[in-house]
Write a protein that holds these residues in place. Structure first.
Motif, PDB file in Angstrom:
ATOM      1  N   PHE A  43      80.513  40.744  31.224  1.00 59.54           N
ATOM      2  CA  PHE A  43      79.554  39.987  30.421  1.00 59.54           C
ATOM      3  C   PHE A  43      78.401  40.877  29.980  1.00 59.54           C
ATOM      4  O   PHE A  43      78.000  40.880  28.816  1.00 59.54           O
ATOM      5  CB  PHE A  43      79.021  38.794  31.221  1.00 59.54           C
ATOM      6  N   ARG A  44      77.880  41.678  30.915  1.00 60.04           N
ATOM      7  CA  ARG A  44      76.749  42.536  30.603  1.00 60.04           C
ATOM      8  C   ARG A  44      77.124  43.648  29.624  1.00 60.04           C
ATOM      9  O   ARG A  44      76.315  44.055  28.789  1.00 60.04           O
ATOM     10  CB  ARG A  44      76.178  43.125  31.885  1.00 60.04           C
TER      11      ARG A  44
ATOM     12  N   CYS B  31      81.819  27.634  35.191  1.00 51.96           N
ATOM     13  CA  CYS B  31      81.563  28.820  34.373  1.00 51.96           C
ATOM     14  C   CYS B  31      80.865  29.902  35.181  1.00 51.96           C
ATOM     15  O   CYS B  31      81.226  31.083  35.100  1.00 51.96           O
ATOM     16  CB  CYS B  31      80.728  28.439  33.157  1.00 51.96           C
ATOM     17  N   GLU B  32      79.863  29.522  35.976  1.00 55.99           N
ATOM     18  CA  GLU B  32      79.143  30.505  36.776  1.00 55.99           C
ATOM     19  C   GLU B  32      80.045  31.123  37.844  1.00 55.99           C
ATOM     20  O   GLU B  32      79.968  32.331  38.110  1.00 55.99           O
ATOM     21  CB  GLU B  32      77.921  29.853  37.427  1.00 55.99           C
ATOM     22  N   GLU B  33      80.897  30.296  38.444  1.00 55.32           N
ATOM     23  CA  GLU B  33      81.830  30.835  39.434  1.00 55.32           C
ATOM     24  C   GLU B  33      82.814  31.816  38.810  1.00 55.32           C
ATOM     25  O   GLU B  33      83.184  32.822  39.417  1.00 55.32           O
ATOM     26  CB  GLU B  33      82.605  29.690  40.102  1.00 55.32           C
ATOM     27  N   ARG B  34      83.223  31.516  37.582  1.00 54.31           N
ATOM     28  CA  ARG B  34      84.247  32.324  36.913  1.00 54.31           C
ATOM     29  C   ARG B  34      83.677  33.592  36.285  1.00 54.31           C
ATOM     30  O   ARG B  34      84.339  34.637  36.282  1.00 54.31           O
ATOM     31  CB  ARG B  34      84.919  31.468  35.841  1.00 54.31           C
ATOM     32  N   ASN B  35      82.453  33.519  35.757  1.00 56.30           N
ATOM     33  CA  ASN B  35      81.954  34.600  34.905  1.00 56.30           C
ATOM     34  C   ASN B  35      80.732  35.338  35.417  1.00 56.30           C
ATOM     35  O   ASN B  35      80.371  36.378  34.842  1.00 56.30           O
ATOM     36  CB  ASN B  35      81.609  34.046  33.514  1.00 56.30           C
TER      37      ASN B  35
ATOM     38  N   CYS C 199      73.767  35.503  32.478  1.00 51.51           N
ATOM     39  CA  CYS C 199      75.087  34.880  32.466  1.00 51.51           C
ATOM     40  C   CYS C 199      74.965  33.374  32.686  1.00 51.51           C
ATOM     41  O   CYS C 199      75.669  32.586  32.064  1.00 51.51           O
ATOM     42  CB  CYS C 199      75.958  35.519  33.549  1.00 51.51           C
ATOM     43  N   GLN C 200      74.038  32.982  33.567  1.00 50.90           N
ATOM     44  CA  GLN C 200      73.825  31.552  33.814  1.00 50.90           C
ATOM     45  C   GLN C 200      73.319  30.846  32.545  1.00 50.90           C
ATOM     46  O   GLN C 200      73.739  29.730  32.240  1.00 50.90           O
ATOM     47  CB  GLN C 200      72.819  31.358  34.953  1.00 50.90           C
ATOM     48  N   ASP C 201      72.427  31.510  31.808  1.00 49.02           N
ATOM     49  CA  ASP C 201      71.951  30.940  30.544  1.00 49.02           C
ATOM     50  C   ASP C 201      73.102  30.768  29.563  1.00 49.02           C
ATOM     51  O   ASP C 201      73.181  29.765  28.842  1.00 49.02           O
ATOM     52  CB  ASP C 201      70.879  31.843  29.920  1.00 49.02           C
ATOM     53  N   ASP C 202      73.991  31.754  29.531  1.00 55.34           N
ATOM     54  CA  ASP C 202      75.125  31.697  28.619  1.00 55.34           C
ATOM     55  C   ASP C 202      76.051  30.537  28.974  1.00 55.34           C
ATOM     56  O   ASP C 202      76.563  29.837  28.090  1.00 55.34           O
ATOM     57  CB  ASP C 202      75.899  33.020  28.672  1.00 55.34           C
ATOM     58  N   CYS C 203      76.249  30.321  30.275  1.00 55.77           N
ATOM     59  CA  CYS C 203      77.079  29.196  30.710  1.00 55.77           C
ATOM     60  C   CYS C 203      76.463  27.865  30.297  1.00 55.77           C
ATOM     61  O   CYS C 203      77.166  26.961  29.831  1.00 55.77           O
ATOM     62  CB  CYS C 203      77.252  29.237  32.226  1.00 55.77           C
TER      63      CYS C 203
END
Length: 269
Positions: free
Chosen positions: A49-50, A36-40, A64-68
């Motif tokens: 995302f932002r 997820c982190e690599e993709r988003n 974004c990492q929290d969202d993943c």
């Protein structure tokens, strides 16, 4: 699927030996977060995302990492349920919280807010022990209360220093808080039982102490959240609110009693 099931079974069997939460140690969860982190979470995907992130989440520092991590938590929960396993715990650290830093910590989980939450919780427990000492001993022997306060401050300094500078050990923190909590419970209850006939209002204190001790089991005996919203930790927070109202009522009654007692002694003198 068979490989995933095997890994789940292995982790489920080893869960009792581990010190963290089972869910966020699960390889499926970690692989999901990594992908997820690599993709988003870089380049144009991160800007997208932002741009669609609600303002309140941005202000709370939700990344974004929290969202993943959040999305992958539900993926892993779904896998556990599909395979017939109990819902695992994610990012679970037991603590008894001071309300302000608890609010900050639960709004945004960082290393700083976590430490402040834990340290303030320990401070609250030690302060309760100190208040008990003042009420039961210190009114007649102020020097004893002062010495005991210095001891508690030394204990708090050592506790915070160890967790900050040596090793942030969740197991040790839990054991230390439980031990001090038991001292607090036994001391308050012993005083209440000794004085309940002479001072009927101390029964309020007894109820408070017993309720808080019982509600603390919500912190120790975790379970999946009801409707995926209210977990044991959230219910514990909600439940402590009316208990503190009752404790304030006891403090009010006890203060009025001490005031009348002081006025009576002054008239005799």
């Amino acid at each position: 699927m068979a490989g995933r099931t095997a890994r789940l079974m292995l982790l489920a069997g080893a869960a009792a030996l581990a010190s963290g939460s089972q869910g966020d140690r699960e390889p499926v969860y970690r692989d999901c977060v990594h992908r997820c982190e690599e993709r988003n979470c870089s380049g144009g995907a991160l800007r997208h995302f932002r741009s669609r992130q609600p303002i309140y989440m941005s202000l709370a520092g939700w990344t974004c990492q929290d969202d993943c991590k959040y999305e992958c938590m539900w993926v892993t929960v779904g896998l556990y349920l599909k395979e017939g396993h109990r819902v695992p715990q994610f990012h679970g650290k037991v603590s008894l919280n001071a309300w302000f830093w608890s609010t900050v910590f639960h709004t945004k989980d960082t290393d700083l807010t976590e430490k402040m939450d834990y340290f303030c919780a320990s401070t609250v427990i030690l302060h309760s022990v100190y208040l008990c000492c003042v009420r039961t001993v210190g009114l007649q022997h102020p020097a004893v209360a002062s010495a005991f306060r210095a001891l508690l401050l030394l204990m708090l300094t050592a506790h915070v220093s160890y967790l900050s500078l040596v090793h942030f050990d969740y197991g040790y923190n839990l054991a230390a808080n439980v031990a001090i909590g038991l001292v607090n419970v036994v001391w308050w209850l012993a005083w209440c039982l000794r004085n309940q006939r002479r001072l009927p209002h101390v029964r309020k204190c007894m109820v408070v102490v017993l309720l808080l001790q019982g509600l603390s089991l919500l912190e120790l005996l975790d379970f999946p959240p009801f409707f995926w919203v209210l977990d044991a930790h959230a219910i514990w927070h909600i439940s402590t609110i009316p208990v503190h109202v009752l404790f304030f009522s006891f403090l009010e009654d006890d203060s009025l009693y001490l005031l009348k007692e002081s006025e009576a002694k002054f008239k005799l003198d």
